[in-house]
Design an enzyme around this catalytic site. Structure first.
Site, PDB file in Angstrom:
ATOM      1  N   ASP A  58       0.810  -1.246  -0.040  1.00  0.00           N
ATOM      2  CA  ASP A  58       0.119  -0.189   0.026  1.00  0.00           C
ATOM      3  C   ASP A  58       1.107   1.165  -0.039  1.00  0.00           C
ATOM      4  O   ASP A  58       1.641   1.582   0.845  1.00  0.00           O
ATOM      5  CB  ASP A  58      -0.867   0.021   1.293  1.00  0.00           C
ATOM      6  CG  ASP A  58      -1.944   1.193   1.278  1.00  0.00           C
ATOM      7  OD1 ASP A  58      -1.672   2.029   0.372  1.00  0.00           O
ATOM      8  OD2 ASP A  58      -2.617   1.311   2.168  1.00  0.00           O
ATOM      9  N   ASN A  85       3.746   4.656 -10.453  1.00  0.00           N
ATOM     10  CA  ASN A  85       2.170   4.686 -11.359  1.00  0.00           C
ATOM     11  C   ASN A  85       1.057   4.500 -10.592  1.00  0.00           C
ATOM     12  O   ASN A  85       0.044   4.871 -10.936  1.00  0.00           O
ATOM     13  CB  ASN A  85       2.424   3.372 -12.498  1.00  0.00           C
ATOM     14  CG  ASN A  85       0.927   3.222 -13.020  1.00  0.00           C
ATOM     15  OD1 ASN A  85       0.570   3.894 -14.035  1.00  0.00           O
ATOM     16  ND2 ASN A  85       0.638   2.060 -12.456  1.00  0.00           N
ATOM     17  N   ALA A  86       1.034   3.797  -9.190  1.00  0.00           N
ATOM     18  CA  ALA A  86       0.030   3.652  -8.599  1.00  0.00           C
ATOM     19  C   ALA A  86      -0.741   4.791  -8.585  1.00  0.00           C
ATOM     20  O   ALA A  86      -0.268   5.916  -8.225  1.00  0.00           O
ATOM     21  CB  ALA A  86       0.458   3.221  -7.286  1.00  0.00           C
ATOM     22  N   GLY A  87      -1.970   4.943  -8.442  1.00  0.00           N
ATOM     23  CA  GLY A  87      -3.058   5.981  -8.354  1.00  0.00           C
ATOM     24  C   GLY A  87      -4.184   5.775  -8.212  1.00  0.00           C
ATOM     25  O   GLY A  87      -4.974   4.612  -8.815  1.00  0.00           O
ATOM     26  N   SER A 137      -0.804  13.282 -14.735  1.00  0.00           N
ATOM     27  CA  SER A 137      -2.068  13.157 -15.911  1.00  0.00           C
ATOM     28  C   SER A 137      -2.276  14.409 -16.429  1.00  0.00           C
ATOM     29  O   SER A 137      -1.664  15.520 -15.931  1.00  0.00           O
ATOM     30  CB  SER A 137      -3.389  13.040 -14.774  1.00  0.00           C
ATOM     31  OG  SER A 137      -4.686  13.381 -15.403  1.00  0.00           O
ATOM     32  N   TYR A 150      -8.045  15.390  -7.243  1.00  0.00           N
ATOM     33  CA  TYR A 150      -7.132  14.758  -8.048  1.00  0.00           C
ATOM     34  C   TYR A 150      -5.967  15.490  -8.726  1.00  0.00           C
ATOM     35  O   TYR A 150      -4.688  15.459  -9.037  1.00  0.00           O
ATOM     36  CB  TYR A 150      -7.952  13.876  -9.248  1.00  0.00           C
ATOM     37  CG  TYR A 150      -7.244  13.106 -10.226  1.00  0.00           C
ATOM     38  CD1 TYR A 150      -6.756  12.023  -9.696  1.00  0.00           C
ATOM     39  CD2 TYR A 150      -6.881  13.442 -11.611  1.00  0.00           C
ATOM     40  CE1 TYR A 150      -6.078  10.863 -10.717  1.00  0.00           C
ATOM     41  CE2 TYR A 150      -6.158  12.607 -12.402  1.00  0.00           C
ATOM     42  CZ  TYR A 150      -5.658  11.501 -11.888  1.00  0.00           C
ATOM     43  OH  TYR A 150      -5.322  10.596 -12.855  1.00  0.00           O
ATOM     44  N   ALA A 152      -4.885  18.481  -7.711  1.00  0.00           N
ATOM     45  CA  ALA A 152      -3.927  18.766  -6.894  1.00  0.00           C
ATOM     46  C   ALA A 152      -2.681  17.937  -6.751  1.00  0.00           C
ATOM     47  O   ALA A 152      -1.657  18.197  -6.893  1.00  0.00           O
ATOM     48  CB  ALA A 152      -4.449  19.123  -5.435  1.00  0.00           C
ATOM     49  N   LYS A 154      -1.697  15.731  -8.886  1.00  0.00           N
ATOM     50  CA  LYS A 154      -1.058  15.281 -10.109  1.00  0.00           C
ATOM     51  C   LYS A 154      -0.299  16.691 -10.271  1.00  0.00           C
ATOM     52  O   LYS A 154       1.022  16.494 -10.994  1.00  0.00           O
ATOM     53  CB  LYS A 154      -1.921  15.098 -11.113  1.00  0.00           C
ATOM     54  CG  LYS A 154      -2.745  13.736 -10.891  1.00  0.00           C
ATOM     55  CD  LYS A 154      -1.851  12.562 -10.973  1.00  0.00           C
ATOM     56  CE  LYS A 154      -2.219  11.218 -10.858  1.00  0.00           C
ATOM     57  NZ  LYS A 154      -1.527  10.073 -10.924  1.00  0.00           N
TER      58      LYS A 154
HETATM   59  N1  LIG Z   1      -6.242   5.773 -16.960  1.00  0.00           N
HETATM   60  C1  LIG Z   1      -6.391   7.108 -17.149  1.00  0.00           C
HETATM   61  O1  LIG Z   1      -7.271   7.789 -17.900  1.00  0.00           O
HETATM   62  C2  LIG Z   1      -5.514   7.786 -16.413  1.00  0.00           C
HETATM   63  C3  LIG Z   1      -5.327   9.186 -16.995  1.00  0.00           C
HETATM   64  C4  LIG Z   1      -4.076  10.087 -16.575  1.00  0.00           C
HETATM   65  C5  LIG Z   1      -3.415   9.675 -15.316  1.00  0.00           C
HETATM   66  N2  LIG Z   1      -3.588   8.344 -14.967  1.00  0.00           N
HETATM   67  C6  LIG Z   1      -2.525   7.734 -13.920  1.00  0.00           C
HETATM   68  O2  LIG Z   1      -1.801   6.536 -14.185  1.00  0.00           O
HETATM   69  C7  LIG Z   1      -1.948   5.807 -12.986  1.00  0.00           C
HETATM   70  C8  LIG Z   1      -2.495   4.330 -13.375  1.00  0.00           C
HETATM   71  O3  LIG Z   1      -3.914   4.441 -13.587  1.00  0.00           O
HETATM   72  P1  LIG Z   1      -4.703   3.194 -14.052  1.00  0.00           P
HETATM   73  O4  LIG Z   1      -5.621   4.058 -15.168  1.00  0.00           O
HETATM   74  O5  LIG Z   1      -3.547   2.285 -14.602  1.00  0.00           O
HETATM   75  O6  LIG Z   1      -5.594   2.847 -12.853  1.00  0.00           O
HETATM   76  P2  LIG Z   1      -6.022   1.521 -12.569  1.00  0.00           P
HETATM   77  O7  LIG Z   1      -6.521   0.597 -13.736  1.00  0.00           O
HETATM   78  O8  LIG Z   1      -7.496   1.862 -11.692  1.00  0.00           O
HETATM   79  O9  LIG Z   1      -4.948   0.983 -11.699  1.00  0.00           O
HETATM   80  C9  LIG Z   1      -4.465   1.554 -10.574  1.00  0.00           C
HETATM   81  C10 LIG Z   1      -3.287   0.851  -9.846  1.00  0.00           C
HETATM   82  O10 LIG Z   1      -2.954   1.366  -8.878  1.00  0.00           O
HETATM   83  C11 LIG Z   1      -2.865   0.394  -7.698  1.00  0.00           C
HETATM   84  N3  LIG Z   1      -3.376   1.016  -6.290  1.00  0.00           N
HETATM   85  C12 LIG Z   1      -4.346   1.977  -6.130  1.00  0.00           C
HETATM   86  N4  LIG Z   1      -4.309   2.396  -4.816  1.00  0.00           N
HETATM   87  C13 LIG Z   1      -3.087   1.954  -4.520  1.00  0.00           C
HETATM   88  C14 LIG Z   1      -2.311   1.930  -3.247  1.00  0.00           C
HETATM   89  N5  LIG Z   1      -2.829   2.739  -2.067  1.00  0.00           N
HETATM   90  N6  LIG Z   1      -1.099   1.238  -2.976  1.00  0.00           N
HETATM   91  C15 LIG Z   1      -0.426   0.580  -4.184  1.00  0.00           C
HETATM   92  N7  LIG Z   1      -1.170   0.460  -5.231  1.00  0.00           N
HETATM   93  C16 LIG Z   1      -2.258   1.108  -5.466  1.00  0.00           C
HETATM   94  C17 LIG Z   1      -4.095  -0.292  -8.018  1.00  0.00           C
HETATM   95  O11 LIG Z   1      -3.981  -1.685  -7.570  1.00  0.00           O
HETATM   96  P3  LIG Z   1      -4.572  -2.279  -6.189  1.00  0.00           P
HETATM   97  O12 LIG Z   1      -6.044  -1.632  -6.114  1.00  0.00           O
HETATM   98  O13 LIG Z   1      -4.339  -3.669  -6.163  1.00  0.00           O
HETATM   99  O14 LIG Z   1      -4.116  -1.553  -5.101  1.00  0.00           O
HETATM  100  C18 LIG Z   1      -3.893  -0.746  -9.555  1.00  0.00           C
HETATM  101  O15 LIG Z   1      -2.876  -1.415  -9.735  1.00  0.00           O
HETATM  102  C19 LIG Z   1      -2.694   6.636 -11.917  1.00  0.00           C
HETATM  103  O16 LIG Z   1      -1.484   7.355 -11.209  1.00  0.00           O
HETATM  104  C20 LIG Z   1      -3.503   7.306 -12.753  1.00  0.00           C
HETATM  105  O17 LIG Z   1      -3.776   8.475 -11.899  1.00  0.00           O
HETATM  106  C21 LIG Z   1      -4.595   7.447 -15.583  1.00  0.00           C
END
Ligand SMILES: NC(=O)c1ccc[n+]([C@@H]2O[C@H](COP(=O)([O-])OP(=O)(O)OC[C@H]3O[C@@H](n4cnc5c(N)ncnc54)[C@H](OP(=O)(O)O)[C@@H]3O)[C@@H](O)[C@H]2O)c1
Length: 266
Positions: A58, A85-87, A137, A150, A152, A154
Site C-alpha cells: 500500500d 504509477n499507483a494512483g 495526468s 485529483y 492537486a 497530479k
Molecule cells: N487511466 C487514465 O485515464 C489515466 C489518465 C491520467 C493519469 N492516469 C494515472 O495513471 C496511473 C495508473 O492508472 P490506471 O488508469 O492504470 O488505473 P487503474 O487501472 O485503476 O490501476 C491503478 C493501480 O494502482 C494501484 N493502487 C491504487 N491504490 C494503491 C495503493 N494505495 N497502493 C498501491 N497501489 C495502489 C491499483 O492496485 P490495487 O488496487 O491492487 O492496489 C492498480 O494496480 C494513475 O496514477 C493514474 O492517476 C490514468
C-alpha cells in the site's frame, strides 16, 4: 539484467507496462495492494520470459514503500528503474464535499506514495544511473472542474519531479513525467466521489479514450529514451501552452471533457 519496480502493477497502465517490459527480458518488481491480481500479472510476465517478484504494497504507507524497495534489492541486488504509477482517481465538486479527509488520503496515494518510493530507491538509482518515471495526468497540467483533489495531487507530482529532475541530472538519473489523457482503464469507476465513497461511474467522456497498450508503450519509450516528459494527445500538448495565451478557451475545453450531468451548476 535491468531491474524495474512498477507500482500499481495489478491492473491498468502498470499491468500493461509490466506485460510489455516482460518481452524485453527484464526483472520486474510488481507492487500494488491486491496480491492475487499481482500474481496473475507476474505469471503472464514469467511466461513471456521475465523474472518477477510480487510485493504486496500500500503506497499510502511509508513503511511499505521502504519494504518494497528493500525486497527488490534483497532479491535482485539493484534497481534500474522505478515507475511511480499507483494512483486513484476522484470526481466531486468542491462545494459538495463535506469531509476533506479523503483529499488527504488521495494525496498519500498519488503524491506521497511516489515520494516515499523514490526516497527509498534513490541510493540504488544513483548507483545504477537509473530512471525514475512519474505518472501524472493531463489533469496535472490543466485544472479540470470536479477534479480539485485529483488535480492537486497530479500538479504536485509534476512540481516535485521537475525539481528532482534538476537535482539528479549531475548523478545521471533521469526523471520522466508522463501526462496521460483519458486512457481506457477502470480508474474513473474506482475513484472517490464527494462523500469519499467509490464513484462507480466515469464522469469523463470516454469516446476518445486512448488504448491502454498505447499509453504503456509511450511511457516505456519515454523512460527508455530518458525523455523529460511524455505529454499524451495533441490536445494535451496544445492545451498546456494555449492556457498561457487563452486561459478562457482552455477552461471551456476542460469543461467539455466532462459528461453533461456532472458539469458544475450555474
Ligand atoms: N487511466 C487514465 O485515464 C489515466 C489518465 C491520467 C493519469 N492516469 C494515472 O495513471 C496511473 C495508473 O492508472 P490506471 O488508469 O492504470 O488505473 P487503474 O487501472 O485503476 O490501476 C491503478 C493501480 O494502482 C494501484 N493502487 C491504487 N491504490 C494503491 C495503493 N494505495 N497502493 C498501491 N497501489 C495502489 C491499483 O492496485 P490495487 O488496487 O491492487 O492496489 C492498480 O494496480 C494513475 O496514477 C493514474 O492517476 C490514468
Amino acid at each position: 539484467m535491468q531491474v524495474i519496480i512498477i507500482t500499481g502493477a495489478s491492473d491498468g497502465i502498470g499491468a500493461e507496462m509490466a506485460h510489455q517490459l516482460a518481452q524485453k527480458g527484464v526483472a520486474l518488481v510488481l507492487a500494488a495492494r491486491k496480491e492475487a491480481a499481482l500474481q496473475a500479472v507476474a505469471a503472464a510476465c514469467n511466461a513471456a520470459g521475465a523474472e518477477t517478484l510480487v510485493v504486496p504494497t500500500d503506497v499510502a504507507q511509508q513503511e511499505q514503500c521502504r519494504h518494497l524497495v528493500a525486497a527488490a534489492v534483497e532479491r535482485f541486488g539493484r534497481v534500474d528503474a522505478l515507475v511511480n504509477n499507483a494512483g486513484r482517481s476522484a470526481h466531486a465538486l468542491f462545494e459538495e464535499v463535506t469531509d476533506l479527509g479523503w483529499y488527504e488520503d488521495l494525496m498519500k496515494v498519488n503524491l506521497w506514495g511516489a515520494i516515499w518510493c523514490t526516497h527509498a530507491a534513490l541510493p540504488y538509482l544513483k548507483a545504477s544511473q537509473g530512471r525514475i518515471v512519474a505518472v501524472s495526468s493531463l489533469a496535472g497540467l490543466v485544472g479540470v472542474p470536479g477534479r480539485t483533489a485529483y488535480g492537486a495531487t497530479k500538479f504536485a507530482m509534476a512540481g516535485f519531479f521537475e525539481a528532482l529532475r534538476a537535482e539528479l541530472k549531475p548523478h545521471g538519473v533521469s526523471v520522466t513525467t508522463a501526462y496521460p489523457g483519458v486512457v481506457d482503464t477502470q480508474i474513473r469507476y474506482r475513484g472517490y466521489n464527494a462523500a469519499g465513497g467509490e464513484l462507480g461511474k466515469s464522469s469523463l467522456r470516454e469516446d476518445a479514450a486512448m488504448p491502454v497498450a498505447e499509453c504503456a508503450r509511450l511511457i516505456i519509450e519515454g523512460m527508455q529514451g530518458r525523455k523529460r516528459e511524455v505529454v499524451m494527445t495533441a490536445k494535451g500538448r496544445l492545451g498546456r501552452w494555449l492556457k498561457l495565451l487563452a486561459p478562457g478557451l482552455i477552461e471551456k475545453m476542460a469543461l467539455n471533457a466532462l459528461k453533461d450531468d456532472v458539469k458544475p451548476h450555474t
